[in-house]
Design an enzyme around this catalytic site. Structure first.
Site, PDB file in Angstrom:
ATOM      1  N   LYS A  55      44.810  43.200  61.719  1.00  0.00           N
ATOM      2  CA  LYS A  55      44.415  42.391  60.590  1.00  0.00           C
ATOM      3  C   LYS A  55      44.909  41.266  60.714  1.00  0.00           C
ATOM      4  CE  LYS A  55      45.790  42.802  55.771  1.00  0.00           C
ATOM      5  NZ  LYS A  55      46.455  43.322  54.592  1.00  0.00           N
ATOM      6  N   SER A 130      43.935  45.183  50.612  1.00  0.00           N
ATOM      7  CA  SER A 130      43.244  44.108  51.124  1.00  0.00           C
ATOM      8  C   SER A 130      42.838  44.008  52.534  1.00  0.00           C
ATOM      9  CB  SER A 130      44.649  42.771  51.044  1.00  0.00           C
ATOM     10  OG  SER A 130      45.496  43.072  51.977  1.00  0.00           O
ATOM     11  N   SER A 154      47.807  47.802  50.455  1.00  0.00           N
ATOM     12  CA  SER A 154      46.499  47.314  51.402  1.00  0.00           C
ATOM     13  C   SER A 154      46.279  48.123  52.441  1.00  0.00           C
ATOM     14  CB  SER A 154      46.917  45.918  51.692  1.00  0.00           C
ATOM     15  OG  SER A 154      46.797  45.017  50.846  1.00  0.00           O
TER      16      SER A 154
HETATM   17  N1  GLN Z   1      46.456  44.774  45.573  1.00  0.00           N
HETATM   18  C1  GLN Z   1      47.905  44.407  45.862  1.00  0.00           C
HETATM   19  C2  GLN Z   1      48.173  42.712  45.657  1.00  0.00           C
HETATM   20  O1  GLN Z   1      46.921  42.059  45.443  1.00  0.00           O
HETATM   21  C3  GLN Z   1      48.281  44.801  47.156  1.00  0.00           C
HETATM   22  C4  GLN Z   1      48.056  43.831  48.300  1.00  0.00           C
HETATM   23  C5  GLN Z   1      48.536  44.153  49.580  1.00  0.00           C
HETATM   24  O2  GLN Z   1      49.128  45.269  49.721  1.00  0.00           O
HETATM   25  N2  GLN Z   1      48.649  43.028  50.478  1.00  0.00           N
HETATM   26  O3  GLN Z   1      49.050  42.327  45.673  1.00  0.00           O
END
Ligand code: GLN
Length: 453
Positions: A55, A130, A154
């Site tokens: 990532k 994400s 994410s």
């Molecule tokens: N949707 C969650 C957020 O925006 C999780 C994102 C993540 O796990 N990086 O915080």
């Protein structure tokens, strides 16, 4: 046991295999945007190793690592994150590239970035976030594993939306050294793969103590099995009927080998508020360092008034990052911190306590998302709060640092659906065992498989 990694290692690769792989990916990626960088040098790699991606918030030496942000354009880390170093030292893997993501991990559908990745099954649909690119790359490539990261879901969300396995280990089982932080008390590095066995192989390589990350302190991971599965009533009540129906059908099948119990845990339906309060508070402190002086894109001349320089540099943040900086800074301010932040910490402790009690003698199972995969055009219409509400299933285990795994279990209108299994701290192998067993009866069909690659 399904291990594509082992299958690949035992395969005779035709001459020019990696050249063709890279070209195929480039062609596909012009439409799907899974990759932020593709390591063309993999072409020269003739040792037959398995491609892995990271990532874009995990540092790889000399490879532009932006965490999906304009703010980090051009940043070339001078070192490898511990997970990258361990993958390369293992010898079975070679680095294929970095994958697209919501800026700094802020998002549920992968849309908070310059060029969003698209769902591998249909590019009109969101890839999930994400870690959008990691999931799309895993759906595209059979012989590949993705190192990914989760703060509040994410890994789980994009894995579910692209029909792959998404494994988020116990908090502190994998070193975060070299990760560009979102929220330190929540961030975890994990794996996406085509099978649970492939995820296990990678987990075994990347886990374990690291002198550079003192929070990486979970020493022993166990595989203690369980015979009960809990389903939380208040969470199921927030699920759309079509998803609920498909999920219940799956549970009926699983019920032959486990005792299924529906239980009430109302606090879990309230987990979104404390999560976003804590995540934003931590994010705003982490992003404070990007001023263009020492960290972040340097903008113009240094010999200007501080406010002018600072404002210009900080304008590189996208809208969601700005929202979280403003809210996070507010939440931490002296006059309101007890009203929001301290309270959120107390609720978090209650959630951990209640979940730990339940997970002592059973798994928790749920859909990964409460809705069917949205089209990009529909997801773009959601307000921030509607977006945050989509994390209802993935936030509780992340708040508690509990390991969880998402696995594909059915299709709806040709799109994949994922279920999420949670267990107690350090019981990660039990999750991987469960999904290995599940895969014996359910093999996902990937219509975007790149032929033989
Ligand atoms: N949707 C969650 C957020 O925006 C999780 C994102 C993540 O796990 N990086 O915080």
């Amino acid at each position: 046991m399904t291990s594509y990694i082992r299958e690949f290692l035992g395969m005779e690769k035709p001459k020019g295999y990696y050249t063709e792989l890279a070209s195929e990916i480039e062609k596909k990626d012009a439409e799907y945007h899974a990759f932020t960088t593709l390591n063309r040098k993999i072409i020269d790699c003739s040792d037959g190793s398995v491609p892995f991606t990271t990532k874009a918030n995990i540092c790889v030496k000399g490879i532009e690592t932006t965490a999906g942000s304009k703010m980090l354009k051009g940043y070339l880390p001078p070192f490898d994150a511990t997970v990258v170093e361990r993958m390369l030292n293992d010898g079975k893997f070679s680095f294929l590239g970095e994958t697209n993501m919501d800026e700094f991990g802020f998002g549920t559908f992968g849309l908070n970035t310059e060029v969003p990745a698209r769902n591998a099954f249909d590019k009109d649909y969101v890839a999930g976030g994400s870690s959008s690119g990691a999931a799309v790359a895993t759906a595209m490539l059979k012989y590949h594993v993705a190192i990914s990261e989760s703060t509040g879901g994410s890994i789980a969300t994009p894995a579910a939306l692209n029909g792959v396995v998404g494994f988020t280990p116990t908090y502190g089982a994998v070193s975060r050294y070299g990760l560009i932080d979102y929220a330190n008390s929540l961030d975890k590095i994990g794996v996406m793969a085509r099978s649970a066995d492939d995820a296990r192989m990678v987990f075994d390589i990347i886990k374990g103590k690291d002198e550079y990350d003192t929070t990486c302190a979970v020493e022993k991971i166990n595989d203690e099995g369980k015979d009960k599965i809990y389903i939380i009533r208040e969470l199921m009540e927030k699920t759309e009927p079509a998803i609920k129906k498909a999920f219940e059908k799956m549970v009926d099948g699983v019920g032959k080998s486990y005792e299924i119990k529906e239980v009430s845990m109302p606090i879990l339906a309230e987990a979104i508020a404390p999560y976003y309060i804590i995540a934003m508070a931590e994010a705003s402190t982490n992003l404070a360092k990007y001023t263009g002086y020492k960290y972040g894109l340097q903008y113009g001349e240094f010999n200007r008034r501080y406010n002018d320089f600072f404002t210009e540099a900080r304008s590189n943040f996208g809208i969601e990052a700005k929202r979280r900086i403003i809210l996070g800074t507010f939440i931490r301010s002296e006059s309101v911190k007890d009203k929001y932040y301290t309270k959120a910490l107390a609720v978090r402790r209650m959630i951990i306590k209640e979940m730990a009690k339940l997970l002592n003698d059973g798994f928790m199972l749920s859909p990964t998302l409460p809705i069917p995969t949205p089209r990009v055009s529909d997801a773009m219409k959601l307000t921030s709060v509607q977006n945050y509400a989509m994390d209802i299933f993935t936030i509780p285990p992340n708040l508690g640092g509990f390991p969880h795994i998402t696995f594909p279990y059915d299709y709806m209108d040709g799109m994949p659906m994922g279920a999420q299994l949670i267990t107690g701290h350090a019981n990660d192998y039990a999750l991987l065992d469960f999904v290995s067993e599940w895969e014996k009866g359910f093999q996902y069909k990937y219509k975007h498989n790149l032929g033989s690659l």
